[in-house]
Design an enzyme around this catalytic site. Structure first.
Site, PDB file in Angstrom:
ATOM      1  N   ALA A   1       0.873  -1.289  -0.060  1.00  0.00           N
ATOM      2  CA  ALA A   1       0.033   0.044  -0.044  1.00  0.00           C
ATOM      3  C   ALA A   1       0.952   1.346   0.073  1.00  0.00           C
ATOM      4  O   ALA A   1       0.257   2.336   0.061  1.00  0.00           O
ATOM      5  CB  ALA A   1      -0.839   0.011   1.182  1.00  0.00           C
ATOM      6  N   ASP A   2       2.153   1.058  -0.224  1.00  0.00           N
ATOM      7  CA  ASP A   2       3.097   2.263  -0.196  1.00  0.00           C
ATOM      8  C   ASP A   2       4.078   2.151  -1.051  1.00  0.00           C
ATOM      9  O   ASP A   2       5.504   2.412  -0.672  1.00  0.00           O
ATOM     10  CB  ASP A   2       3.701   2.318   1.446  1.00  0.00           C
ATOM     11  CG  ASP A   2       4.179   3.980   1.777  1.00  0.00           C
ATOM     12  OD1 ASP A   2       3.748   4.823   1.139  1.00  0.00           O
ATOM     13  OD2 ASP A   2       5.168   3.956   2.523  1.00  0.00           O
ATOM     14  N   PRO A   3       3.858   2.053  -2.295  1.00  0.00           N
ATOM     15  CA  PRO A   3       4.839   1.765  -3.441  1.00  0.00           C
ATOM     16  C   PRO A   3       5.406   3.099  -3.961  1.00  0.00           C
ATOM     17  O   PRO A   3       5.519   3.032  -5.259  1.00  0.00           O
ATOM     18  CB  PRO A   3       3.968   0.788  -4.410  1.00  0.00           C
ATOM     19  CG  PRO A   3       2.639   1.623  -4.250  1.00  0.00           C
ATOM     20  CD  PRO A   3       2.333   1.979  -3.121  1.00  0.00           C
ATOM     21  N   HIS A   4       5.970   3.788  -3.031  1.00  0.00           N
ATOM     22  CA  HIS A   4       6.529   5.170  -3.642  1.00  0.00           C
ATOM     23  C   HIS A   4       7.993   4.576  -3.901  1.00  0.00           C
ATOM     24  O   HIS A   4       8.514   3.684  -3.761  1.00  0.00           O
ATOM     25  CB  HIS A   4       6.672   6.222  -2.412  1.00  0.00           C
ATOM     26  CG  HIS A   4       7.476   5.913  -1.052  1.00  0.00           C
ATOM     27  ND1 HIS A   4       8.828   5.682  -1.160  1.00  0.00           N
ATOM     28  CD2 HIS A   4       6.965   5.457   0.165  1.00  0.00           C
ATOM     29  CE1 HIS A   4       9.114   5.250   0.123  1.00  0.00           C
ATOM     30  NE2 HIS A   4       8.203   5.226   0.841  1.00  0.00           N
TER      31      HIS A   4
ATOM     32  N   ASN B   1      10.834   2.450  -1.980  1.00  0.00           N
ATOM     33  CA  ASN B   1      10.316   1.274  -1.555  1.00  0.00           C
ATOM     34  C   ASN B   1      10.468   0.291  -2.838  1.00  0.00           C
ATOM     35  O   ASN B   1      10.052  -1.085  -2.665  1.00  0.00           O
ATOM     36  CB  ASN B   1       8.827   1.124  -1.033  1.00  0.00           C
ATOM     37  CG  ASN B   1       8.974   1.567   0.408  1.00  0.00           C
ATOM     38  OD1 ASN B   1       9.828   1.902   1.056  1.00  0.00           O
ATOM     39  ND2 ASN B   1       7.667   1.993   0.774  1.00  0.00           N
TER      40      ASN B   1
END
Length: 207
Positions: free
Chosen positions: A80-83, A86
């Protein structure tokens, strides 16, 4: 919990040749310290370095999308945090790191999400509305169906006759979420996490 997430994510993607996860060192991991393999390679948005080292940016983008759709629709367990911080590219693989923020969708939610996307693709307001209402949590009271239908119709009309390939899915998703909020519809936590994830994914892909 993050260590558990890493192991589950690794299992879900064990048969995907182009996806990797850092090796977890359970014996050194405690409730306060997570110990894993160091990942070097290149940031997924370091386009200059990637191209200099023979990588095809379009291939990376296509594989990133393919894997993310698999995570959401097939596994129901997604990052849920594929910046960019990451996601790294190493030895021909997309390496996913930092499993502290993950999303989950059960089988029913995944089916309804698929229905909503089909409704978007066909500009079918009723199909989108039915999927939204089936996903909704009505603890805050039932919405005005006529108002919801009108809000969704306005959103679909805003995108006109654009083919789904040309629709900004992250923006569209946020528009629908805003309409839900306006109509006092609470969505499953997993969909809120997906909205966040899609926003990051769009930025990565645009880069």
């Amino acid at each position: 919990k993050e260590a558990d997430n890493m192991e589950e994510f690794a299992r879900c993607n064990s048969d995907v040749a182009f996806v990797g996860v850092p090796t977890l060192y359970r014996r050194y991991t405690t409730s306060q310290v997570l110990v894993m393999e160091y990942i070097d390679g290149f940031s997924i948005t370091d386009t200059e370095a990637l191209q200099k080292n023979g990588y095809d940016l379009h291939e990376i983008g296509a594989k990133l999308v393919d894997n993310y759709i698999k995570q959401v629709i097939n596994d129901g367990f997604f990052h849920a945090d594929p910046h960019p911080g990451n996601l790294r590219i190493r030895d021909g693989k997309i390496i996913w790191i930092d499993m502290g923020m993950m999303g989950r969708l059960n089988e029913r939610e995944r089916g309804l999400l698929t229905e909503a996307v089909k409704g978007i693709a066909n500009h079918d307001v009723s199909r989108v509305e039915n999927a939204v209402l089936s996903l909704a949590d009505f603890r805050k009271g039932k919405p005005d169906r006529e108002q919801l239908y009108q809000d969704l119709r306005d959103i679909l009309q805003r995108y006109g006759d654009t083919d789904i390939a040309g629709i900004d899915i992250a923006d569209f998703f946020m528009d629908v979420m805003d309409a839900m909020k306006k109509n006092r519809i609470t969505m499953p936590h997993g969909l809120t996490m997906l909205a966040r994830g899609l926003t990051h994914m769009e930025g990565d892909l645009a880069e």
